[in-house]
Design a protein around this motif. Structure first.
Motif, short mmCIF file in Angstrom:
data_model
loop_
_atom_site.label_atom_id
_atom_site.label_comp_id
_atom_site.label_asym_id
_atom_site.label_seq_id
_atom_site.Cartn_x
_atom_site.Cartn_y
_atom_site.Cartn_z
N MET A 1 -4.90 18.89 55.82
CA MET A 1 -4.45 18.45 57.14
C MET A 1 -4.94 17.04 57.41
O MET A 1 -6.06 16.68 57.07
N ILE A 2 -4.08 16.22 58.02
CA ILE A 2 -4.48 14.88 58.44
C ILE A 2 -4.28 14.75 59.94
O ILE A 2 -3.24 15.14 60.48
N GLU A 3 -5.31 14.25 60.61
CA GLU A 3 -5.26 14.07 62.06
C GLU A 3 -5.47 12.60 62.40
O GLU A 3 -6.44 11.99 61.96
N VAL A 4 -4.55 12.05 63.18
CA VAL A 4 -4.65 10.69 63.69
C VAL A 4 -4.85 10.78 65.19
O VAL A 4 -4.03 11.39 65.90
N THR A 5 -5.93 10.22 65.70
CA THR A 5 -6.27 10.36 67.11
C THR A 5 -6.47 8.99 67.77
O THR A 5 -7.32 8.20 67.33
N ALA A 6 -5.67 8.71 68.78
CA ALA A 6 -5.80 7.49 69.61
C ALA A 6 -5.91 6.22 68.76
O ALA A 6 -6.72 5.35 69.03
N LEU A 7 -5.08 6.14 67.73
CA LEU A 7 -5.14 5.02 66.80
C LEU A 7 -4.42 3.80 67.37
O LEU A 7 -3.29 3.90 67.85
N SER A 8 -5.08 2.65 67.31
CA SER A 8 -4.48 1.39 67.78
C SER A 8 -4.83 0.28 66.81
O SER A 8 -5.86 0.31 66.14
N VAL A 24 -0.59 16.22 60.85
CA VAL A 24 0.28 16.68 59.77
C VAL A 24 -0.45 17.78 59.02
O VAL A 24 -1.55 17.58 58.51
N ASP A 25 0.13 18.96 58.96
CA ASP A 25 -0.50 20.09 58.29
C ASP A 25 -0.45 19.93 56.77
O ASP A 25 0.43 19.23 56.23
#
Length: 319
Positions: A1-8, A24-25
């Motif tokens: 799993m990939i997690e993208v959080t508050a990316l800027s 994305v699982d």
């Protein structure tokens, strides 16, 4: 799993990616789609730290990517770009073997992996392993580029417009091969494209971006049936949506099984289509053959069902 959080990501006063969050699982095929300059490629490059984010967090299997050295991270992630990027003075074998060699694999294991991947991509190892990139066609080079990215068995494959420079026929063939390989290996893929048709064909989930923001993340069918108002709605198109919806399902999902059919027409007289083909392909074949029914066959060519024009029209009418 990939997690993208508050990316800027800020480039001076320009905000390329603005507060982006998605997940994305494992084993999913996610496609980032949008117009040029919307932040798709920048997002991809931040995932493998070719570009460092201005803020936010990226986790792969729960691990923050910033806790790893960039080169260590990239050896766990396959990366494929449009220009392929093969080393011109190295053989195909040497190109594919690049990362396994860096990781210290044994020569016998490297040789076996190169042969395995060339076979997987329908490139005869005896013929292609000793060749150089300039001796291959564009489609063959792209196959080798993907094989090289998969050589060290990465947990994540990133692809940035990988088929954009190829002719339509080669592009379609490579899309089909990529889908089969992704399903076979179960690898997680995040791919960038500006082509909605390509996204619909390949993706489990599609992320629509515009001006650095994520506007909608959904399955292809949900995106087409329930697009968010504004940019997403314009992107998926009004009159084209029924045809695009036909691309989201396979013939085998809606066919009538052979055992339940009355013997109204001998099966041998009907045009044939594979169960794995899309409903859009089925519609095109019906129009071309001026037929109202198709014979559906499995991978071995054995008849397993039928599909009619009426069922296809019902699917498209649900848009």
């Amino acid at each position: 799993m990939i997690e993208v959080t508050a990316l800027s990501k800020h480039f001076g006063t320009h905000i390329a990616v603005n507060n982006l969050s998605f997940k994305v699982d494992s084993g999913q095929f996610c496609v980032l789609v949008g117009t040029s300059g919307c932040g798709k490629s920048t997002t991809l490059r931040m995932i493998n730290r070719l570009i460092e984010p201005s803020q936010g967090q990226i986790r792969i299997k729960g691990q923050d990517v910033t806790t790893l050295a960039p080169e260590q991270l990239r050896r766990r992630i396959g990366y494929v770009i449009q220009g392929v990027g093969l080393f011109p003075h190295r053989t195909i074998h040497q190109n594919i073997a690049t990362v396994p060699r860096l990781l210290g694999w044994k020569k016998t294991d490297i040789d076996a992996r190169v042969t395995e991947l060339l076979t997987l991509f329908k490139l005869d190892a005896a013929t292609f392993a000793g060749k150089y990139p300039h001796q291959l066609s564009g489609g063959e080079q792209q196959r080798v580029g993907v094989a090289r990215a998969l050589a060290a068995k990465p947990e994540l494959l990133l692809m940035d417009e990988p088929f954009g420079a190829l002719d339509p026929l080669t592009r379609e063939l490579l899309q089909d091969e990529l889908l089969k390989i992704q399903q076979l290996l179960g690898i997680t893929i995040i791919m960038v494209t500006h082509d909605l048709e390509e996204a619909i064909k390949l993706a489990d989930v599609i992320a629509v971006m515009d001006k650095g923001k994520l506007l909608q993340l959904d399955t292809p069918e949900t995106l087409l049936r329930h697009p968010n108002a504004g940019f997403v709605q314009d992107l998926v198109g009004g009159s084209e949506r029924p045809l695009r919806l036909l691309s989201t399902k396979q013939v085998g999902q809606i066919m009538t099984k052979l055992a339940t059919l009355p013997a109204a027409q001998p099966v041998a007289q009907l045009p044939t289509i594979a169960a794995s083909a899309s409903l859009r392909d089925a519609m095109a074949l019906l129009i071309w053959e001026q037929a109202e029914q198709l014979q559906v066959v499995d991978d071995t060519g054995k008849p397993i069902g039928q599909l009619g024009l009426h069922e296809l029209l019902q699917q498209g009418a649900r848009a």
